[in-house]
Enzyme design. Structure first.
Site, PDB file in Angstrom:
ATOM      1  N   CYS A   1       0.753  -1.287   0.154  1.00  0.00           N
ATOM      2  CA  CYS A   1      -0.013   0.094  -0.009  1.00  0.00           C
ATOM      3  C   CYS A   1       0.804   1.379  -0.046  1.00  0.00           C
ATOM      4  CB  CYS A   1      -1.082   0.033   1.126  1.00  0.00           C
ATOM      5  SG  CYS A   1      -1.566  -1.729   1.586  1.00  0.00           S
TER       6      CYS A   1
ATOM      7  N   ILE B   1     -11.691  -2.771  -3.898  1.00  0.00           N
ATOM      8  CA  ILE B   1     -10.644  -3.065  -4.802  1.00  0.00           C
ATOM      9  C   ILE B   1     -10.567  -2.371  -5.928  1.00  0.00           C
ATOM     10  CG2 ILE B   1     -10.009  -5.182  -5.996  1.00  0.00           C
ATOM     11  CD1 ILE B   1     -11.062  -6.930  -3.570  1.00  0.00           C
TER      12      ILE B   1
ATOM     13  N   CYS C   1     -15.234   0.826   4.044  1.00  0.00           N
ATOM     14  CA  CYS C   1     -14.096  -0.053   3.604  1.00  0.00           C
ATOM     15  C   CYS C   1     -13.436   0.557   2.254  1.00  0.00           C
ATOM     16  CB  CYS C   1     -14.410  -1.553   3.558  1.00  0.00           C
ATOM     17  SG  CYS C   1     -15.027  -2.145   4.831  1.00  0.00           S
TER      18      CYS C   1
ATOM     19  N   HIS D   1      -8.084   2.087  -4.004  1.00  0.00           N
ATOM     20  CA  HIS D   1      -6.775   1.579  -3.573  1.00  0.00           C
ATOM     21  C   HIS D   1      -5.887   0.614  -4.321  1.00  0.00           C
ATOM     22  CE1 HIS D   1      -3.623   1.194  -1.040  1.00  0.00           C
ATOM     23  NE2 HIS D   1      -4.057   0.277  -0.007  1.00  0.00           N
TER      24      HIS D   1
END
Lengths: 162, 393
Positions: B88, B215, B212, B341
């Site tokens: 990340c 993806i 959250c 992300h």
């Protein structure tokens, strides 16, 4: 089983996609850990020079750099500090609910692990848990002369003490 | 040779989301957007490429991706051309490394690009691959690759210890999704209400769908140069890399350094070093992009970055102190919760937003921004990475 689009992989075992470690002696210098699991022992390495107990096990002491290490037993019992139950979206290879917990072993060591043999809603903070060692699918290792041999494997989780 | 000051002079990214494109396609889109941002730069000036991608080896069966990307985007690096992997924080790692290379005179003009193509033709493989992102032998085999369970326990610890509420978690999502609503590159461009966040489908309680990050496929790119070169290339205000740090203190499941999972010692360690190196303090930061992979993450980051006291992160966010008009606007482009992300690209996307903020040309502009900060946590909270940028060196 044929793999569509990847004909060269037919009948082959892609070990780099294996979710379990390469535990066999030929691939792993801490294979003793897995062998000890077979006797329901939760073990790790202790430095014979400075006494540091490291988990996970090492090949050299992370404190003093000595490579004179011995296997010692860790407690196989502990208690749940915090836990989480994953019901949907559980990764391939695991059953729902997939339960994880941060636990404290009887020697004060804390770790995060999977909690097995437990139904949704059954676990509580403070609950007693114990080591659960279990057999996982073998790794296929190519031996001399191209002979394929199954190398048995163990892995671990913790489970509620009933 | 004395150390040189290092500036960002250009930045770009592609549209993020579920993309009908390969990693190499998206790298070209991001590079084009970046080149368009700094028209005076000639491709032959670029002597370095750092390409941050963790999953190209797994999801595209492509290791050593940097030379492939260099060839496709039409650059021929002569000082450095390599891939960077810090999951990340890969993009931020690349920027730190490029800064060091340029400072030391080992490179002059470095593109830091990065990104991921995470969606595979079959969905199971996308999720299965996540188990490669942690300590494979010890954690992957316990099914711990997917982050929500870990951050669920983190949120429970923070709520239990400090009384943080579900409403406070939700306030992070409401702010960041609103900030992302006018970001044309974001995966989600739709604001959400506090009721929608609170009542959303649970992922792993107390975290729901809007707590959250999704993806994401996507790439981003920035150009870093020496101060002298920057003055040749642009008339815009210069944006300097002032201080950096990256701290890793433990493995994911073992040897956690804090009292509980909401106590992020490694973030405080990184923050102390980055602020010292940048010669500023948390009060000096005008705008920040912090790693809101989950709503609880941003709350703890406010505390351990020093924007508020430990335990007060929930109230800090809920009272608007991390919003425009508050103490420090955070995730002004929508953050991970809106933008998505694609691991290796995220630090670069954050740098791009701070670069735009400090030049006064961000979409959601913070007033008089002179000092900006980016922060990533990587993996299941095994590492923290901070960069501090400024209008002065």
């Amino acid at each position: 089983m044929p793999v569509p689009g990847v004909p060269i992989l037919e009948g082959l075992y892609p070990s780099t996609l294996d979710m379990y470690p390469f535990e066999a002696k030929e691939f792993n210098r801490v294979h003793q850990f897995y062998e000890n699991l077979r006797e329901n022992r939760f073990t790790t390495t202790k430095c014979t020079k400075c006494g540091t107990v490291s988990f996970p096990p090492r090949v050299a002491c992370p404190k003093c750099n000595s490579d004179s290490l011995e296997w010692v037993d860790l407690p196989t019992k502990g208690k749940v500090l915090r836990f989480t139950e994953e019901v949907a979206g559980v990764p391939l290879g695991f059953d729902s609910p997939l339960i994880h917990a941060r636990i404290e072993l009887e020697d004060g060591r804390k770790l995060i692990c999977r909690i097995a043999n437990c139904k949704e809603g059954e676990l509580k903070v403070g609950a007693a848990v114990q080591l659960f060692a279990y057999e996982v699918p073998p790794m296929i290792v190519e031996k001399r002369g191209g002979v394929m041999e199954e190398s048995p494997r163990m892995f671990f989780a913790f489970e509620p003490v009933k | 040779m004395a150390d040189r000051n290092v500036c960002i002079v250009g930045a770009g990214m592609d549209r993020w989301g579920v993309r009908e494109a390969s990693i190499v396609d998206m790298a070209q889109e991001a590079a084009k957007d970046c080149f368009d941002d700094v028209p005076a730069l000639k491709k032959e000036d670029i002597d370095g490429l750092l390409f941050a991608s963790s999953y190209c080896g797994r999801s595209a069966f492509q290791v050593n991706a940097a030379p492939v990307v260099a060839e496709r985007i039409g650059i021929q690096p002569t000082s450095i051309c390599t891939r960077v992997d810090t999951l990340c924080a890969g993009g931020s790692s690349g920027i730190i490394m490029a800064t060091g290379l340029i400072k030391a005179g080992l490179a002059d003009v470095v593109m830091v690009a990065g990104g991921e193509k995470l969606y595979t033709p079959q969905r199971w493989e996308t999720y299965y691959s996540e188990m490669a992102s942690i300590d494979h032998d010890w954690d992957g085999a316990q099914g711990m690759g997917l982050p929500p369970p870990f951050f669920s326990m983190t949120a429970q610890d923070h709520m239990k210890r400090y009384g943080t509420t579900k409403e406070q978690l939700s306030a992070v999502s409401v702010k960041n999704r609103r900030n992302g609503a006018n970001n044309p590159k974001a995966q989600f461009q739709k604001a959400v209400t506090i009721e929608e966040v609170i009542n959303a489908r649970a992922v792993v309680p107390p975290l729901g769908l809007f707590d959250c990050t999704p993806i994401t496929d996507g790439c981003a790119a920035v150009i870093l140069v020496s101060e002298d070169k920057a003055k040749e290339l642009t008339d815009r205000p210069l944006v300097y890399v002032r201080g950096t740090a990256q701290a890793s203190l433990h493995s994911m499941s073992m040897n956690w350094p804090g009292e509980d999972l909401s106590d992020w010692v490694h973030l405080r360690t990184a923050a102390k070093k980055a602020f010292e190196r940048a010669r500023v303090s948390p009060e000096d930061v005008d705008v920040a992009q912090t790693h809101d992979c989950f709503t609880i993450s941003e709350i703890i980051e406010m505390e351990d970055l020093g924007f508020c006291k430990k335990g007060e992160g929930g109230a800090f966010v809920e009272s608007g102190q991390s919003d425009f008009g508050g103490k420090v606007p955070v995730n002004t482009d929508g953050g991970l919760l809106s933008c998505g992300h694609p691991f290796g690209a995220t630090g670069i996307r954050q740098a791009m937003e701070i670069f735009f903020q400090l030049q006064g040309r961000a979409i959601n502009q913070a007033k008089d921004a002179k000092i900006g900060l980016t922060h990533n946590l990587s993996g299941l909270n095994v590492e923290h990475t901070i960069l501090i940028y400024g209008r002065e060196p």
